[in-house]
Design a protein around this motif. Structure first.
Motif, PDB file in Angstrom:
ATOM      1  N   VAL A   3      48.440  58.773  52.993  1.00  0.00           N
ATOM      2  CA  VAL A   3      47.529  59.354  51.998  1.00  0.00           C
ATOM      3  C   VAL A   3      47.227  58.346  50.891  1.00  0.00           C
ATOM      4  N   LYS A   4      48.280  57.814  50.277  1.00  0.00           N
ATOM      5  CA  LYS A   4      48.065  56.873  49.179  1.00  0.00           C
ATOM      6  C   LYS A   4      47.468  55.552  49.671  1.00  0.00           C
ATOM      7  N   GLY A   5      47.804  55.167  50.892  1.00  0.00           N
ATOM      8  CA  GLY A   5      47.224  53.954  51.456  1.00  0.00           C
ATOM      9  C   GLY A   5      45.718  54.073  51.629  1.00  0.00           C
ATOM     10  N   LEU A   6      45.286  55.194  52.200  1.00  0.00           N
ATOM     11  CA  LEU A   6      43.845  55.431  52.363  1.00  0.00           C
ATOM     12  C   LEU A   6      43.152  55.527  51.002  1.00  0.00           C
ATOM     13  N   ARG A   7      43.790  56.201  50.063  1.00  0.00           N
ATOM     14  CA  ARG A   7      43.214  56.328  48.718  1.00  0.00           C
ATOM     15  C   ARG A   7      43.036  54.949  48.075  1.00  0.00           C
ATOM     16  N   ALA A   8      44.058  54.095  48.222  1.00  0.00           N
ATOM     17  CA  ALA A   8      43.980  52.761  47.628  1.00  0.00           C
ATOM     18  C   ALA A   8      42.839  51.945  48.240  1.00  0.00           C
ATOM     19  N   VAL A   9      42.665  52.034  49.544  1.00  0.00           N
ATOM     20  CA  VAL A   9      41.572  51.308  50.200  1.00  0.00           C
ATOM     21  C   VAL A   9      40.233  51.830  49.700  1.00  0.00           C
TER      22      VAL A   9
END
Length: 191
Positions: free
Chosen positions: A73-79
């Motif tokens: 979740v946070k990885g996709l948000r960061a991208v």
């Protein structure tokens, strides 16, 4: 992506789409790094009469979704967020379209996280819905607030007034008809 129907997802969408809730959730998330899905899960448990989680149950909930939330979740948000104000040499319309696709995948990843949370704790809904009466609503709102307090305690998070007000706005939307003066009375957030 096709997901099985689940009342927690329906609840989360209903509450998140209420006036001001999306921004309030983002405010709390950015100020304190809370997992909005866990906050909504805490509220849903109370709203549906599933009761109050003890410390061990809260740790199980947090543990069940932690890796998924942090890495996916946070990885996709960061991208997605990183693409917003960067990569100006890339065609803006293509970058915007790709960000929209990533956001859709991010939402799907949050949907899956919600299913993970529901699988971590199995509780049957209790009795009437929260809108049945003021006393019943107060009891369910108290349970929801207690669940969120337990989450905040586990994360050693204390809210300042602005964040507490955002949370009160969310609680009022999750429990329509709850008196505004009761929104934070049930929680130790400002105590």
């Amino acid at each position: 992506m096709e997901f099985p129907e689940h009342p927690f997802w329906d609840f989360a969408l209903r509450v998140y789409r209420c006036d001001g809730v999306g921004q309030a959730c983002l405010n709390i998330q950015s100020r304190h790094g809370i997992d909005v899905n866990i906050m909504l899960f805490c509220l849903w448990l109370g709203e549906t009469g599933r009761g109050v989680l003890d410390d061990g149950e809260m740790k199980a909930v947090m543990s069940a979704s932690e890796d998924w939330h942090e890495q996916v979740v946070k990885g996709l948000r960061a991208v997605r967020q990183g693409m917003k104000d960067s990569f100006h040499h890339v065609d803006e319309s293509l970058r915007t379209a790709l960000r929209a696709d990533i956001q859709a995948t991010e939402i799907d990843s949050e949907h899956l996280e919600q299913l993970i949370l529901c699988n971590a704790i199995s509780r049957e809904a209790g009795g009437q819905k929260a809108g049945a009466g003021a006393l019943e609503m107060d009891q369910r709102a108290k349970a929801a607030a207690k669940n969120f307090d337990t989450y905040l305690d586990a994360r050693a998070i204390a809210f300042e007034t602005a964040t507490a007000n955002d949370y009160a706005d969310i609680l009022l939307q999750a429990f329509p008809g709850l008196a505004s003066e009761n929104a934070l009375k049930f929680s130790k957030i400002l105590l």
